[in-house]
Design an enzyme around this catalytic site. Structure first.
Site, PDB file in Angstrom:
ATOM      1  CG  ASP A 122     -24.249  10.416  48.791  1.00 18.80           C
ATOM      2  OD1 ASP A 122     -24.817  10.946  47.823  1.00 18.80           O
ATOM      3  OD2 ASP A 122     -23.164  10.827  49.249  1.00 18.80           O
ATOM      4  CB  CYS A 152     -22.892  13.252  51.976  1.00 15.46           C
ATOM      5  SG  CYS A 152     -21.306  12.793  51.221  1.00 15.46           S
ATOM      6  CE  LYS A 196     -23.107  13.744  47.248  1.00 16.51           C
ATOM      7  NZ  LYS A 196     -21.967  13.044  47.845  1.00 16.51           N
ATOM      8  CG  HIS A 219     -16.553   5.530  48.899  1.00 16.07           C
ATOM      9  ND1 HIS A 219     -15.353   6.086  49.304  1.00 16.07           N
ATOM     10  CD2 HIS A 219     -17.381   6.576  48.636  1.00 16.07           C
ATOM     11  CE1 HIS A 219     -15.461   7.398  49.306  1.00 16.07           C
ATOM     12  NE2 HIS A 219     -16.677   7.732  48.886  1.00 16.07           N
TER      13      HIS A 219
HETATM   14  C1  VGL Z   1     -19.739  10.159  52.122  1.00 18.04           C
HETATM   15  C2  VGL Z   1     -17.611   9.823  52.892  1.00 18.04           C
HETATM   16  C3  VGL Z   1     -17.128   9.786  51.600  1.00 18.04           C
HETATM   17  C4  VGL Z   1     -21.191  10.358  52.450  1.00 18.04           C
HETATM   18  C5  VGL Z   1     -19.276  10.148  50.828  1.00 18.04           C
HETATM   19  O1  VGL Z   1     -22.055  10.084  51.585  1.00 18.04           O
HETATM   20  O2  VGL Z   1     -21.481  10.782  53.593  1.00 18.04           O
HETATM   21  N1  VGL Z   1     -18.904  10.011  53.149  1.00 18.04           N
HETATM   22  N2  VGL Z   1     -17.965   9.949  50.573  1.00 18.04           N
HETATM   23 ZN    ZN Z   2     -17.302   9.649  48.577  1.00 18.26          ZN
END
Ligand code: VGL
Ligand code: ZN
Length: 216
Positions: free
Chosen positions: A14, A157, A112, A87
């Site tokens: 991410d 994540c 995902k 987000h």
């Molecule tokens: C994430 C919160 C919500 C991450 C993704 O990538 O850690 N955290 N969505």
């Molecule tokens: Zn997220």
């Protein structure tokens, strides 16, 4: 430290605009991981980049729960869930990879979190802990036994991906300087503790490069 060998995959979690400074769910210093990931990615046989990839009506967004405060908790069908600012909405610039991340090196880009009613922190399973993303099968078919994790955020994540990888029987190393954390109510310390107890190893990018003989 084990050197990444022929059975090693780098999973970059991410590294997207919304998790970098200026983004909707910015992780402090998040963009600092970009040059580190770019440096080590060529040292791995297999490279997977993940993208958090939510529909606008996603159940993890506080906006989609009337009156709910940002970062409060809700109950989903699978258990407690943090309510985040919206987000990584599919197709938006916030969901795009950081522009300096060298994604041309990706063997696989895995998305995902696209089911409206289930969040997906882990690269392996959705937050119901049961619905697979397909990544484990992909890695096994490519002969991968050891996953190295970098990216954002360490305590969500990356953490969930590490715990699932251990549960699936992979060896796991966290590339700690190539990760940054959200740290919601002490979540970073708890995540590091949980990963350590589960058998996750910790390494730094300079150790990996030195062990492989790059940059000496
Ligand atoms: C994430 C919160 C919500 C991450 C993704 O990538 O850690 N955290 N969505
Ligand atoms: Zn997220």
């Amino acid at each position: 430290m084990t050197v990444p060998g022929a059975d090693a995959a780098l999973i970059v979690i991410d590294v997207q605009n919304d998790f970098c400074p200026g983004g909707a769910l910015a992780v402090a210093d998040g963009a600092a991981v970009v040059p580190l990931v770019n440096q080590i990615a060529p040292l791995f046989k297999v490279r997977v980049f993940t993208q958090d990839w939510h529909p606008a009506d996603h159940g993890s967004f506080a906006d989609n729960h009337a009156g709910a405060a940002l970062f409060s908790m809700t109950e989903m069908s699978y258990g407690p869930q943090v309510l985040w600012p919206a987000h990584c909405v599919q197709g938006t610039s916030g969901a795009a990879f950081h522009p300096d991340l060298d994604t041309n090196r990706a063997d696989l880009v895995l998305r995902k979190g696209f089911r409206p009613h289930v969040d997906s922190y882990s690269a392996f399973f959705e937050n119901d802990r049961d619905t697979p993303t397909g990544l484990a099968g992909y890695l096994r078919e490519r002969g991968i036994a050891h996953v190295w994790l970098a990216g954002l955020a360490t305590d969500f994540c990356v953490h969930y991906s590490a715990m699932d990888a251990i549960r699936l029987g992979f060896a796991v190393t966290l590339v700690e300087d190539a990760c940054r954390e959200i740290d919601l109510d002490g979540s970073h310390g708890r995540a590091l503790g949980a990963m350590g107890s589960a058998g996750v190893a910790f390494a730094r990018t300079e150790e990996i490069r030195a062990a492989i003989g790059v940059g000496r």
